[in-house]
Write an enzyme that holds these catalytic residues in place. Structure first.
Site, PDB file in Angstrom:
ATOM      1  N   CYS A  77      94.366  -3.595  73.986  1.00  0.00           N
ATOM      2  CA  CYS A  77      94.602  -3.871  72.925  1.00  0.00           C
ATOM      3  C   CYS A  77      95.900  -2.408  72.947  1.00  0.00           C
ATOM      4  CB  CYS A  77      93.785  -3.766  71.778  1.00  0.00           C
ATOM      5  SG  CYS A  77      92.544  -2.947  71.695  1.00  0.00           S
ATOM      6  N   CYS A  90     102.734  -4.271  57.950  1.00  0.00           N
ATOM      7  CA  CYS A  90     104.251  -4.173  59.198  1.00  0.00           C
ATOM      8  C   CYS A  90     104.523  -3.360  59.415  1.00  0.00           C
ATOM      9  CB  CYS A  90     104.969  -5.528  58.859  1.00  0.00           C
ATOM     10  SG  CYS A  90     103.918  -7.457  58.395  1.00  0.00           S
ATOM     11  N   GLU A 106      77.414  -6.650  74.823  1.00  0.00           N
ATOM     12  CA  GLU A 106      79.070  -6.767  73.811  1.00  0.00           C
ATOM     13  C   GLU A 106      77.549  -5.447  72.934  1.00  0.00           C
ATOM     14  OE1 GLU A 106      81.095  -7.166  71.478  1.00  0.00           O
ATOM     15  OE2 GLU A 106      79.956  -5.526  69.923  1.00  0.00           O
ATOM     16  N   GLN A 111      89.463 -12.929  66.941  1.00  0.00           N
ATOM     17  CA  GLN A 111      90.749 -12.660  67.193  1.00  0.00           C
ATOM     18  C   GLN A 111      91.588 -13.392  65.685  1.00  0.00           C
ATOM     19  OE1 GLN A 111      92.672 -10.804  68.977  1.00  0.00           O
ATOM     20  NE2 GLN A 111      90.960 -10.584  70.729  1.00  0.00           N
TER      21      GLN A 111
HETATM   22  N1  SAH Z   1      86.376 -10.214  74.027  1.00  0.00           N
HETATM   23  C1  SAH Z   1      86.017 -10.219  72.290  1.00  0.00           C
HETATM   24  C2  SAH Z   1      85.919  -8.960  71.270  1.00  0.00           C
HETATM   25  C3  SAH Z   1      87.003  -7.830  72.142  1.00  0.00           C
HETATM   26  S1  SAH Z   1      87.262  -6.677  71.000  1.00  0.00           S
HETATM   27  C4  SAH Z   1      87.400 -11.171  71.902  1.00  0.00           C
HETATM   28  O1  SAH Z   1      88.356 -11.493  72.717  1.00  0.00           O
HETATM   29  O2  SAH Z   1      86.710 -12.317  70.460  1.00  0.00           O
HETATM   30  C5  SAH Z   1      86.511  -5.482  71.598  1.00  0.00           C
HETATM   31  C6  SAH Z   1      84.866  -5.818  71.338  1.00  0.00           C
HETATM   32  O3  SAH Z   1      84.204  -4.621  71.866  1.00  0.00           O
HETATM   33  C7  SAH Z   1      83.907  -5.611  69.677  1.00  0.00           C
HETATM   34  O4  SAH Z   1      83.348  -6.696  70.495  1.00  0.00           O
HETATM   35  C8  SAH Z   1      83.094  -4.251  69.639  1.00  0.00           C
HETATM   36  O5  SAH Z   1      82.030  -4.109  69.214  1.00  0.00           O
HETATM   37  C9  SAH Z   1      82.713  -3.990  71.164  1.00  0.00           C
HETATM   38  N2  SAH Z   1      82.538  -3.084  71.439  1.00  0.00           N
HETATM   39  C10 SAH Z   1      83.560  -1.303  71.305  1.00  0.00           C
HETATM   40  N3  SAH Z   1      82.594  -0.145  72.126  1.00  0.00           N
HETATM   41  C11 SAH Z   1      81.883  -1.084  72.816  1.00  0.00           C
HETATM   42  C12 SAH Z   1      81.081  -0.705  74.185  1.00  0.00           C
HETATM   43  N4  SAH Z   1      80.718   0.416  74.846  1.00  0.00           N
HETATM   44  N5  SAH Z   1      79.640  -1.686  74.782  1.00  0.00           N
HETATM   45  C13 SAH Z   1      80.355  -2.719  74.700  1.00  0.00           C
HETATM   46  N6  SAH Z   1      80.828  -3.460  73.600  1.00  0.00           N
HETATM   47  C14 SAH Z   1      81.510  -2.544  72.707  1.00  0.00           C
END
Ligand code: SAH
Length: 464
Positions: free
Chosen positions: A414, A87, A339, A289
């Site tokens: 994020c 934190c 993904e 998450q």
């Molecule tokens: N939308 C999901 C995950 C978000 S995190 C949720 O809310 O749970 C971001 C995701 O993007 C991760 O799963 C990561 O593996 C993926 N990622 C990272 N770079 C990427 C790319 N160049 N193309 C596709 N996916 C990617």
């Protein structure tokens, strides 16, 4: 022209006003016009600090005295707050944390995006901003007979033991304690990262808040796991709700916690949880998450901004295990996810099946390659959702998104800095956003999550 020499030296004590909070939560101020970062100082305070490191354009200093105290300063609840790196903001009252996160987004849009006209809404925080994490991951160390598990101290690999982590669901802490006690009793050799010897490297625990299913992952340095049978029997007895006990093998000298190979020691290969009405299977590698309460708040914002009627084709880019796309699927005609991690894509497909969703499909690949191909193939989504990692969206992806000419592009971010950069890029190409809704997914840490919707300024398709 050469830059003037920094006006501070390491070891020097300086007093300065703190005017802001950095994206890592440090206080920031100027001393003789020179930027100084002071961890644990709060915007609005006057502080005395000891300079620790000096770079060309900024310095770091350790807080020694708060001369004028911020009304938002509170005593951190956690006894190891100052040592642990988990934190960064427990010394700031929660409402002020939220405002400081909002300010960060305001600054990013003004400074990086040049988009002062975008309104940054108040951050949606938690009513009870503690005990929220569903996943704990602790390094194991110490010598033979003295196994320790805890947190790495900020910026180092020194292990700080703890019994209760206040942002963690108490069940996870209890599970970690049970595992720790049992591995001590069995004297399972902890991993020594300097010598790259020993066995147990990390313990990871996940709990499904709606199902109370528990996953324990023991990360080992190789395939061997001493006292395996006793270990399994003991954990089955001691850990309430244990559903999945996994050994993950990470044989490399690396900070990456999980290795490629996972073996089921006992029980299921996955646990389940729900987000809203959708059920998900979660494997050790899945990105899921970590704050389930706020995930619903975030996804509801996505749903509101996507404004689906049941007719739309929706792309879910960076879809992880399909969470956002599947959450919205019942209001869409078709969902296409992309993904990069193949295992996550398999999970996404499995999750679609688990929920009887037949009109969602998922493709493994990098979004910046797959999306341009989809555009060439003539796929014309009505809504595109992107949820990229910290580095934001690649320009190829944004170009493809614009070519597909969706009515709405919902961006979950994020990192306000890359969101602001991408917002400026999209604006040049005719997609603008009016408001950003930050959501506090990680109370007491410096992370800020945002969601915003971009709409086409013209009614016509436009080629770029
Ligand atoms: N939308 C999901 C995950 C978000 S995190 C949720 O809310 O749970 C971001 C995701 O993007 C991760 O799963 C990561 O593996 C993926 N990622 C990272 N770079 C990427 C790319 N160049 N193309 C596709 N996916 C990617």
């Amino acid at each position: 022209m050469p830059k003037p020499k920094p006006p501070v030296q390491p070891g020097e004590r300086i007093t300065l006003p703190i005017t802001g909070q950095s994206h890592t939560g440090d206080g920031v101020g100027k001393y003789k016009g020179f930027t100084v970062f002071v961890p644990l100082a709060i915007a609005g305070e006057q502080v005395a600090a000891r300079v620790s490191r000096v770079k060309k354009t900024y310095a770091h200093a350790r807080l020694e005295e708060v001369i004028q105290v911020s009304p938002h300063r509170v005593d951190p609840l956690c006894p190891v707050f100052a040592q642990c790196g988990g934190c960064q903001l427990q010394h700031i009252a929660y409402p002020a944390q939220l405002e400081s996160k909002r300010r960060q987004v305001v600054d990013a849009f003004a400074r990086i995006g040049g988009l002062e006209e975008v309104t940054i809404l108040p951050v949606l925080g938690m009513e009870e901003p503690w005990s929220y994490r569903n996943k704990a991951q602790v390094p194991v160390g110490g010598g033979k007979g003295k196994v320790e598990a805890g947190f790495y101290a900020a910026g180092s690999h020194q292990i700080i033991p703890f019994d209760r982590c206040l942002i963690q669901q108490p069940e996870n802490d209890r599970t970690i304690q049970q595992v720790k006690e049992w591995i001590r009793e069995l004297d399972i050799p902890p991993y020594d990262e300097k010598k790259h010897r020993g066995c147990l490297r990390h313990v990871m625990v996940r709990t499904g808040i709606h199902t109370q299913e528990v996953m324990v992952v023991l990360v080992t340095n190789g395939p061997e796991l001493p006292h395996r049978k006793q270990l399994v029997a003991g954990l089955r007895e001691r850990v309430p709700g244990l559903t999945s006990l996994i050994q993950n093998i990470q044989p490399h000298r690396t900070n990456v916690v999980l290795g490629k190979e996972s073996r089921v020691l006992w029980g299921e290969p996955v646990i389940h949880d729900r987000i809203g009405h959708v059920r998900f299977a979660i494997s050790p590698h899945s990105f899921f998450q970590v704050n389930p309460v706020q995930t619903e708040v975030l996804y509801e914002q996505v749903r509101r901004m996507a404004a689906l009627t049941g007719e739309e084709i929706v792309i879910d880019a960076y879809c992880g295990i399909g969470t956002i796309g599947l959450y919205l699927a019942k209001e869409a005609a078709r969902v296409l996810g992309v993904e990069s991690i193949p295992q996550a894509v398999e999970d996404a497909r499995h999750n679609a099946e688990l929920n009887g969703i037949a009109h969602a499909s998922f493709e493994a690949g990098s979004a910046e390659e797959v999306m341009p191909r989809w555009a060439r193939e003539g796929i014309r989504p009505d809504v595109i959702i992107v949820d990229p990692p910290r580095k934001g969206c690649a320009p190829e992806l944004l170009d493809a998104a614009v070519r597909m000419s969706p009515d709405r592009l919902v961006y979950v971010s994020c990192n306000p800095a890359t969101l602001a950069r991408d917002a400026a890029y999209l604006k040049e190409r005719g997609y603008t956003n009016r408001q950003v809704q930050p959501v506090d997914m990680f109370p007491h840490t410096s992370h800020v999550e945002c969601v915003t919707v971009f709409r086409r300024e013209w009614g016509e398709n436009r080629e770029v």
